[in-house]
Scaffold this active site. Structure first.
Site, PDB file in Angstrom:
ATOM      1  N   ASP A 312      73.541  -5.504  62.155  1.00  0.00           N
ATOM      2  CA  ASP A 312      73.956  -4.965  63.447  1.00  0.00           C
ATOM      3  C   ASP A 312      72.910  -3.935  63.883  1.00  0.00           C
ATOM      4  OD1 ASP A 312      75.302  -4.408  65.770  1.00  0.00           O
ATOM      5  OD2 ASP A 312      77.261  -4.205  64.832  1.00  0.00           O
TER       6      ASP A 312
HETATM    7  C1  NOJ Z   1      76.354  -3.257  68.210  1.00  0.00           C
HETATM    8  C2  NOJ Z   1      77.613  -4.071  68.137  1.00  0.00           C
HETATM    9  O1  NOJ Z   1      78.363  -3.696  67.008  1.00  0.00           O
HETATM   10  C3  NOJ Z   1      77.356  -5.564  68.072  1.00  0.00           C
HETATM   11  O2  NOJ Z   1      78.587  -6.226  68.175  1.00  0.00           O
HETATM   12  C4  NOJ Z   1      76.402  -5.990  69.130  1.00  0.00           C
HETATM   13  O3  NOJ Z   1      76.217  -7.378  69.055  1.00  0.00           O
HETATM   14  C5  NOJ Z   1      75.103  -5.249  68.940  1.00  0.00           C
HETATM   15  N1  NOJ Z   1      75.347  -3.819  69.073  1.00  0.00           N
HETATM   16  C6  NOJ Z   1      74.033  -5.674  69.921  1.00  0.00           C
HETATM   17  O4  NOJ Z   1      74.314  -5.173  71.173  1.00  0.00           O
END
Ligand code: NOJ
Length: 782
Positions: A312
């Site tokens: 993530d």
């Molecule tokens: C953080 C989030 O937890 C995730 O779900 C998302 O896909 C990413 N950022 C990218 O924006």
């Protein structure tokens, strides 16, 4: 064990299978059925688009030509555009791409921007490897559908698949071939803002929805230019954040992990999801982004996942504040070794991975595996053949009618009628067109932006038809008296007073209240209080005090604790964040042109003190029969029970709950066998019940099947969902609904964390929600 070449994974699977067979035959085994392959979390993946030997050959050939730095480059991902996390990254993308130092970019805003970067990658970099462009397409790209929690409340995987397909078409037209969706985290805590992004608290329903999204995104073939790679996330346990506080620690036993949290991931992978994202949280003492047990043992070794695993946003670098890495070099080493292929934004791989490989701290084999996982997806998407996007396909003007229609249908089916008491001689809903004046009140009655919900992709407020607009179209502007009653978070006395005066002059009041989509729902929007923000509850109470019939429409990304409203307001609808067709969909349901048919996919708490609250709980040794507060315990037998002294145990509304405009009669559940054998490989029974529409309006009903197993080696939930069907019934019509049940419905994770059918007593309910009905019973013997 190193993992990821397909040839190797097949060999390993074969060895594991032979060894398990030897162990099974060598040891004296109780006569218990191993659950068949489809349910036992092992074996080949039937739908994977990534297990094509031709692709594997091309991956091999390309890998041989790559330098160490080019390999590391494929594992680096950056955000280019509005950030969706704490800002970080490396902005000199054009020259980095030219040097082969970037594998993927995300958050771009057009096909044109994607093509510009792609030209550099395929024309100027040494090996011409195309970039993979990603985006958070969570409930639509431009055509914005209801938020995922609402989509799940339709209990309609077909409409979810359609919505995902439209999202894929629109994303791919903008150059995006990778969507960071579906979020399949089980959530039992409505304080957690991201409960809005998932399918709620149930693993069975969550698995059905996970599969529907993957099918919709990936279509029949990933190489179809309109298909996008799905990314199931967040692996794993993110929804169990302690206190419901985003990014917080989760503590989940292996048993509960396998029984509750893992199934939707497994379902998405079996449906062929090309990628998976790790989660931010620490799971049982180890951050999920550096967790070899989940990322390698379960995901690769047990499930045979051949896809791409991305971290993530900066979660690799966050291993430093987590305290398990002294610096980003150690963070990179731990993440890649545990099984993270691609580093989203943290730059740790880019800075350190080549050195880690040179010094032998990360093996060449592991590096190659990670690169293979990325290349395999790029080949499967057809990016090497056709890396560019036709810029003329991106929708600029109005949305096509058929897409708008799917958005409206999905919204109509997602609304949950929570309460509908009589106002006078009949229930307040549906409204009739004869109504003379309607007071439309509330900050969300004419608010386009908030209808889109959080994570609205490239959704545009100008595509939204608000409740006010749709209502005026339905009954004529002359019948509507509108007062905003203040903003979501603030209101003046004068605004509230004006709303009350407006209410006094009407026959019926529609009150549109709720949360602010972006700041109070979604990521980084956990709440410690689940009431209506600002002065909205005061507005509600003052408007209700006029004595006029009130319909409360709640727009939110989670259940809200509103005991006063549920006691005093005659009609309440959970409308969630419905998307672009919010107004027309609501108007159709409010006036009965379409029956309300959504059902809750999360238990709705009475108070935050009950959280976490979920229907598929374990019993205690001291379960109370009645926790009604008007009957306080009279003696020690009644006192020492598992209950609160100041609140009931039951939720405000149970999982699976939702009213219709008719009344339904469920017969007793019937099961066609009284006895089954745990050792029977084809164990099977059919449960059935008839459902009759006793009222005078057509209904769409979601008939649910629940199971309880007792006498088992491990304790099983008091009920768990094992099937559901959406049926339509005309007034007076009756239908028998049957559920064939196989090993999966009767199985549980045993003490060795194996999925098995054990001798047990089985109760089966076919019921309108998780709290009603009388069970049919059967025995599973050895
Ligand atoms: C953080 C989030 O937890 C995730 O779900 C998302 O896909 C990413 N950022 C990218 O924006």
């Amino acid at each position: 064990m190193p993992w990821n070449s397909c040839q190797r994974c097949h060999k390993l699977l074969a060895i594991v299978a032979i060894l398990s067979a030897l162990v099974i035959f060598a040891l004296p085994q109780p006569a218990l059925a191993q659950v068949p392959e489809a349910a036992s979390r092992s074996g080949a993946l039937p739908h994977s688009p990534l297990t094509d030997p031709a692709i594997e050959k091309r991956v091999d050939a390309l890998l041989k030509q790559m330098t160490l730095e080019e390999k590391v480059g494929q594992l680096a991902q950056y955000s280019s555009g509005a950030p969706t996390g704490p800002s970080a990254g490396n902005a000199d993308y054009p020259s980095m791409i030219e040097r082969g130092e970037v594998g993927s970019l995300f958050n771009l805003d057009s096909a044109r921007a994607a093509n510009q970067y792609q030209h550099i990658a395929v024309e100027k970099s040494r090996l011409h490897i195309p970039l993979l462009f990603g985006l958070d397409v969570i409930h639509g790209f431009r055509t914005t559908f209801p938020v995922p929690l609402a989509l799940a409340s339709t209990w309609d995987p077909a409409i979810v698949e359609k919505a995902a397909r439209i999202a894929a078409q629109e994303s791919s037209a903008a150059g995006v071939r990778w969507v960071f969706s579906p979020m399949v985290d089980i959530a039992r805590d409505p304080r957690w803002g991201r409960i809005v992004e998932g399918a709620g608290e149930d693993p069975f329903l969550g698995s059905v929805m996970a599969r529907a999204y993957v099918r919709g995104y990936q279509g029949k073939s990933l190489s179809d230019k309109e298909s996008v790679a799905a990314c199931i996330k967040h692996f794993v346990g993110y929804g169990a954040a302690e206190g419901g506080r985003d990014y917080n620690t989760a503590e989940i036993s292996e048993h509960t992990l396998r029984e509750i949290y893992l199934p939707p991931f497994y379902a998405g992978i079996r449906e062929g999801s090309a990628s998976l994202m790790s989660s931010f949280n620490t799971l049982n003492g180890l951050p999920a982004t550096a967790n070899p047990f989940t990322l390698t043992q379960i995901l690769r070794n047990e499930w045979g996942f051949p896809g791409l695993v991305v971290s993530d946003w900066t979660s690799v670098g966050e291993l430093v504040p987590h305290g398990i890495a002294r610096d980003k070099a150690v963070a990179a080493q731990k993440a890649v070794t545990a099984g993270i292929d691609m580093d989203m934004v943290s730059d740790s791989y880019h800075q350190h991975l080549a050195d880690l490989v040179k010094s032998g701290k990360v093996s060449q084999t592991r590096l190659d595996e990670a690169v293979r996982d990325v290349l395999r997806v790029k080949f499967a998407l057809g990016l090497f053949e056709d890396p560019f996007t036709d810029e003329s396909h991106e929708i600029q003007g109005a949305l096509p009618k058929e897409r708008v229609e799917v958005a409206r249908l999905a919204a109509e089916r997602s609304f949950v009628l929570l309460k509908n008491s009589p106002a006078g001689s009949r229930p307040i809903l549906p409204l009739t067109s004869e109504v003379r004046t309607i007071a439309l009140i509330g900050p969300l009655a004419d608010d386009a932006r908030n209808m889109l919900g959080p994570w609205a992709g490239r959704g545009r407020p100008e595509d939204v038809v608000t409740l006010k607009t749709a209502l005026e179209q339905k009954v004529g502007a002359n019948k509507i008296r509108f007062a905003k009653g203040g903003e979501l978070q603030t209101a003046s006395d004068a605004e509230i007073q004006k709303a009350v005066e407006t209410a006094q002059k009407a026959d019926v009041i529609l009150l549109a209240l709720g949360e602010e989509a972006d700041t109070q729902s979604g990521e980084a929007a956990s709440r410690a209080y689940l009431n209506l923000p600002g002065r909205q509850e005061e507005l509600l109470e003052k408007v209700a005090a006029t004595g006029k019939p009130v319909v409360l429409l709640l727009f939110s990304g989670r259940p809200l604790t509103l005991p006063w409203a549920f006691e005093h307001v005659p009609a309440v609808v959970a409308a969630w964040f419905p998307g672009i067709q919010a107004g027309p969909a609501l108007v159709r349901v409010l006036f009965g042109d379409e029956p309300p048919s959504g059902k809750l996919v999360v238990s709705w708490p009475r108070t935050i003190g009950q959280i976490p609250i979920y229907y598929n709980a374990l019993n205690t040794g001291r379960p109370p029969e009645n926790t009604d507060l008007t009957h306080p315990p009279q003696n020690s037998v009644e006192k020492y029970l598992s209950r609160y002294i100041d609140e009931q145990n039951s939720p405000q509304f149970p999982f699976g709950f939702g009213l219709s405009y008719s009344s339904l009669e469920y017969s007793q559940t019937h099961v066609d066998s009284a006895k089954l054998h745990a050792s029977d490989k084809d164990i099977q029974a059919t449960a059935s019940a008839s459902v009759r529409n006793e009222g005078n309006r057509a209904v769409d009903e979601i008939v649910q099947l629940y199971v309880r197993l007792t006498g088992t080696s491990m304790e099983e939930p008091v009920r768990k969902l094992a099937g559901f069907k959406r049926i339509s019934l005309a007034p007076g019509e009756s239908r028998t609904v049957s559920f064939p049940l196989g090993a999966e419905a009767f199985s549980l994770w045993d003490m060795q964390n194996k999925l098995r059918v054990e001798p047990s007593h089985v109760q089966l309910w076919i019921s309108p929600d998780s709290s009603r009905g009388l069970p049919a019973e059967l025995e599973i013997v050895e």
